[in-house]
Design an enzyme around this catalytic site. Structure first.
Site, mmCIF file in Angstrom:
data_model
loop_
_atom_site.group_PDB
_atom_site.id
_atom_site.type_symbol
_atom_site.label_atom_id
_atom_site.label_comp_id
_atom_site.label_asym_id
_atom_site.label_seq_id
_atom_site.Cartn_x
_atom_site.Cartn_y
_atom_site.Cartn_z
ATOM 1 N N SER A 8 18.667 38.880 71.438
ATOM 2 C CA SER A 8 17.913 38.390 70.281
ATOM 3 C C SER A 8 18.836 37.600 69.365
ATOM 4 C CB SER A 8 17.325 39.572 69.510
ATOM 5 O OG SER A 8 16.890 39.124 68.241
ATOM 6 N N HIS A 31 15.658 35.854 73.306
ATOM 7 C CA HIS A 31 14.600 36.447 72.479
ATOM 8 C C HIS A 31 14.641 35.821 71.077
ATOM 9 C CE1 HIS A 31 11.865 39.836 71.479
ATOM 10 N NE2 HIS A 31 12.492 39.856 70.303
ATOM 11 N N ASP A 33 12.892 35.814 67.380
ATOM 12 C CA ASP A 33 12.026 36.584 66.485
ATOM 13 C C ASP A 33 11.466 35.697 65.384
ATOM 14 O OD1 ASP A 33 12.286 39.378 67.460
ATOM 15 O OD2 ASP A 33 14.411 39.019 67.079
ATOM 16 N N MET A 35 9.326 35.574 62.172
ATOM 17 C CA MET A 35 8.842 36.498 61.126
ATOM 18 C C MET A 35 8.357 35.689 59.932
ATOM 19 S SD MET A 35 11.790 39.408 61.050
ATOM 20 C CE MET A 35 12.626 39.976 62.521
ATOM 21 N N HIS A 64 8.888 36.282 70.116
ATOM 22 C CA HIS A 64 8.282 37.513 69.595
ATOM 23 C C HIS A 64 7.725 37.185 68.217
ATOM 24 C CE1 HIS A 64 9.141 41.906 68.070
ATOM 25 N NE2 HIS A 64 7.854 41.629 68.104
ATOM 26 N N MET A 66 6.208 38.048 64.975
ATOM 27 C CA MET A 66 5.906 39.113 64.004
ATOM 28 C C MET A 66 5.260 38.436 62.806
ATOM 29 S SD MET A 66 9.394 41.225 64.554
ATOM 30 C CE MET A 66 10.068 39.805 65.367
ATOM 31 N N MET A 135 8.034 48.413 70.434
ATOM 32 C CA MET A 135 9.071 48.370 69.401
ATOM 33 C C MET A 135 9.726 49.744 69.313
ATOM 34 S SD MET A 135 9.194 45.292 68.231
ATOM 35 C CE MET A 135 10.504 45.702 67.070
ATOM 36 N N ASP A 173 12.454 46.800 72.289
ATOM 37 C CA ASP A 173 13.084 45.946 71.278
ATOM 38 C C ASP A 173 13.391 46.771 70.031
ATOM 39 O OD1 ASP A 173 13.877 43.921 69.586
ATOM 40 O OD2 ASP A 173 11.925 42.915 69.516
HETATM 41 C C1 DX5 Z 1 13.406 43.378 64.998
HETATM 42 C C2 DX5 Z 1 13.391 42.325 66.066
HETATM 43 C C3 DX5 Z 1 14.434 42.520 67.094
HETATM 44 C C4 DX5 Z 1 15.849 42.544 66.574
HETATM 45 C C5 DX5 Z 1 16.539 43.634 67.313
HETATM 46 O O1 DX5 Z 1 12.207 43.444 64.351
HETATM 47 O O2 DX5 Z 1 12.149 42.266 66.735
HETATM 48 O O3 DX5 Z 1 14.305 41.614 68.175
HETATM 49 O O4 DX5 Z 1 16.569 41.365 66.733
HETATM 50 O O5 DX5 Z 1 17.820 43.770 66.802
HETATM 51 P P1 DX5 Z 1 18.753 44.980 67.245
HETATM 52 O O6 DX5 Z 1 18.937 44.871 68.723
HETATM 53 O O7 DX5 Z 1 19.990 44.749 66.469
HETATM 54 O O8 DX5 Z 1 18.047 46.250 66.863
HETATM 55 ZN ZN ZN Z 2 12.069 41.052 68.617
#
Ligand code: DX5
Ligand code: ZN
Length: 219
Positions: A8, A31, A33, A35, A64, A66, A135, A173
């Protein structure tokens, strides 16, 4: 079940994204993210940055989302060329339509569930998806502690997927690291997102290789 590693970039240096992407040539996915500071209390990046990453990266992109209202925004990520687009069940009001649209635009369709969301109500959606994302932290931030309470759900999800023929990938994740990846693999996960465990390491490529060998050794 083949082990796949999806670093990620949330934990990468955002000022040097192209270099950070190139630092994990031995990963299977990248990956990303997305947000929106609404579905989760954090803001990261959106479609323009994903489009730039698609040009810079040789790895396929695992988006991903969110975000609130993924039904409206998800198809554009598929249209842009993301290899996989995952929406949250908690945020979607028309998941069947959106997942079908993602697939029809040529991407793999993923459905994500927060730690407190049960998997059983989504049994009927398994045939509509290519990947289920469980998650293992509350979504929003990297570097959080892995939630062991999700392990029984990983096992139950693997059971549901097997009953549907076993084709759907099961991604975890959040807090996935050398300390926790074996538990996830043993419970039935096969795609592992790792942010801080990869981008917090000096040698990102070695971190990917060691996570992969730990997961492979656990199944
Ligand atoms: C958190 C994200 C993850 C995040 C995970 O909401 O969806 O993808 O990057 O980070 P680590 O591996 O550090 O928990
Ligand atoms: Zn993620």
């Amino acid at each position: 079940m083949a082990v796949q590693i999806s670093p990620s970039i949330l934990s990468a240096d955002f000022a040097r994204l192209a270099d950070e992407v190139a630092a994990v040539p031995n990963a299977d996915w990248l990956h990303v993210d997305v947000m929106d500071n609404h579905f989760v209390p954090n803001l990261t990046l959106g479609l323009p940055v994903v489009e730039a990453l698609l040009k810079a990266a040789t790895l396929p992109i695992d988006c991903h989302l969110m975000i609130t209202d993924p039904d409206r925004w998800a198809p554009a990520y598929a249209e842009a060329g993301a290899g996989s687009v995952t929406i949250h069940a908690e945020a979607s009001s028309a998941p069947v339509r959106t997942l079908r649209e993602i697939r029809s635009l040529g991407s793999r369709a993923g459905l994500a569930l927060n730690p407190a969301t049960a998997v059983e109500p989504y049994d009927d959606l398994i045939g509509e998806i290519d990947m289920l994302l469980l998650m293992t932290v509350e979504p929003g931030f990297g570097g959080q502690k892995f939630l062991d309470m999700v392990l029984p759900k990983i096992r139950r999800a693997r059971g549901l997927i097997e009953r549907h023929g076993g084709e759907v990938w099961l991604q975890v994740d959040g807090g996935v690291s050398a300390d926790t990846i074996e538990r996830c693999a043993e419970a039935g996960a096969d795609v592992f997102v790792a942010g801080s465990a990869v981008y917090g390491a000096d040698d990102r490529e070695a971190a990917v290789a060691s996570l992969r060998s730990l997961a492979e050794g656990a199944v």
